[in-house]
Design an enzyme around this catalytic site. Structure first.
Site, mmCIF file in Angstrom:
data_model
loop_
_atom_site.group_PDB
_atom_site.id
_atom_site.type_symbol
_atom_site.label_atom_id
_atom_site.label_comp_id
_atom_site.label_asym_id
_atom_site.label_seq_id
_atom_site.Cartn_x
_atom_site.Cartn_y
_atom_site.Cartn_z
ATOM 1 C CG ASP A 200 14.634 58.733 -18.425
ATOM 2 O OD1 ASP A 200 14.084 59.239 -17.428
ATOM 3 O OD2 ASP A 200 14.909 57.519 -18.501
ATOM 4 C CB SER A 225 11.414 57.377 -14.230
ATOM 5 O OG SER A 225 12.746 57.822 -14.310
ATOM 6 C CD GLN A 274 12.296 61.162 -14.994
ATOM 7 O OE1 GLN A 274 13.267 61.010 -14.256
ATOM 8 N NE2 GLN A 274 12.307 60.815 -16.274
#
Length: 295
Positions: A200, A225, A274
């Site tokens: 991430d 996100s 993502q």
């Protein structure tokens, strides 16, 4: 954020409150919001604590609300399935009674089968030849970026954008070498949790970078996100160098979409994707290089 590998391991050492219920420790940090990779990693560990003799092979997660760093996070695991070879868990992360994050984690028994893998891209400099991420960001921004030092539990090197020789059809491309800064215990759950943690770190940046030169004066990009998916293909050793190869195929309607591959010893060990919100905002109203996260 943990500044040492020992602190990162402490972050993954969840407290058992009762069966299927865990409490994750909070880090010492200057960030106002919880790093999404922390919640991904802790939720993976929580799910793994309820499964025996099966390895996690995928997770699919949604970030629902920004987490706070002044309180621990509670992880509530639901046992959705235990089949002959597959198990599925839903993990809800809560703070102050509100679900801030939810994920489904899938586990499978080990089996022999067909095998192929993408290869490591060519023309990638070795980690020792690359600047640290902090050095690369300082050069790009024209000033030191204190936020990057909060990732000192990881050794991260900027390996370039590869635009001269690969992925000419992609709008953006970024490569990092990454590994834990110190030796890790020989525990498969720990290594996969750290892969989730670092996955991430830069995916939304891959969607933002090509737009920074064209931003209006006095403006920046505020990212947050929305969801994150990850697949674990092979054993990865998180305290040895991995190439994190990232692209962003699309950005539109204030959404950015990115994909990443983690490659180690010439073999693909994990893939991730993502989507996030990326909004152009007035830099005077923001407290970080890319802005404060908003959803």
């Amino acid at each position: 954020m943990p500044s040492t590998t020992a602190e990162l391991l402490d972050l993954l050492d969840l407290e058992v409150l009762e069966p299927n219920l865990f409490r994750g420790p909070r880090p010492e940090t200057t960030w106002q919001r919880t790093f999404g990779g922390q919640v991904l990693a802790q939720s993976l560990v929580a799910g793994c604590r309820t499964v025996q003799d099966r390895k996690v092979h995928s997770l699919h997660a949604y970030f629902l609300h920004g987490g706070r760093n002044d309180a621990p996070i509670i992880y509530d695991v639901k046992r959705l399935r235990d089949g002959r070879t597959l198990s599925t868990r839903r993990v809800d992360a809560r703070q102050h009674g509100r679900v801030i994050f939810t994920s489904e984690v899938s586990f499978k028994t080990s089996e022999e089968g067909l095998d192929h893998s993408d290869r490591k891209p060519s023309h990638v400099p070795d980690p020792e030849e690359c600047p640290t991420l902090a050095q690369a960001m300082a050069a790009a921004m024209g000033r030191a970026m204190p936020m990057v030092t909060e990732w000192d539990a990881l050794d991260v090197r900027y390996a370039g954008d590869g635009s001269a020789y690969h992925h000419q059809n992609h709008a953006t491309h970024m490569r990092l070498w990454v590994k834990a800064s110190s030796t890790l215990p020989d525990d498969a759950v720990t290594h996969r949790a750290i892969l989730a943690y670092l996955s991430d770190m830069s995916l939304m940046a891959a969607a933002i970078l090509p737009h920074l030169p064209a931003l209006p004066a006095g403006h920046t990009v505020s990212p947050a996100s929305i969801d994150h998916a990850m697949w674990f293909h092979r054993k990865g050793i998180a305290d040895q160098w991995m190439l994190y190869d990232q692209i962003s195929p699309s950005a539109s309607g204030s959404h950015g979409f990115s994909m990443g591959r983690l490659i180690q010893n010439g073999r693909l060990i994990a893939s991730c994707a993502q989507e996030g919100v990326i909004r152009v905002v007035d830099v005077a109203d923001q407290g970080s290089p890319f802005g404060a996260p908003t959803r």
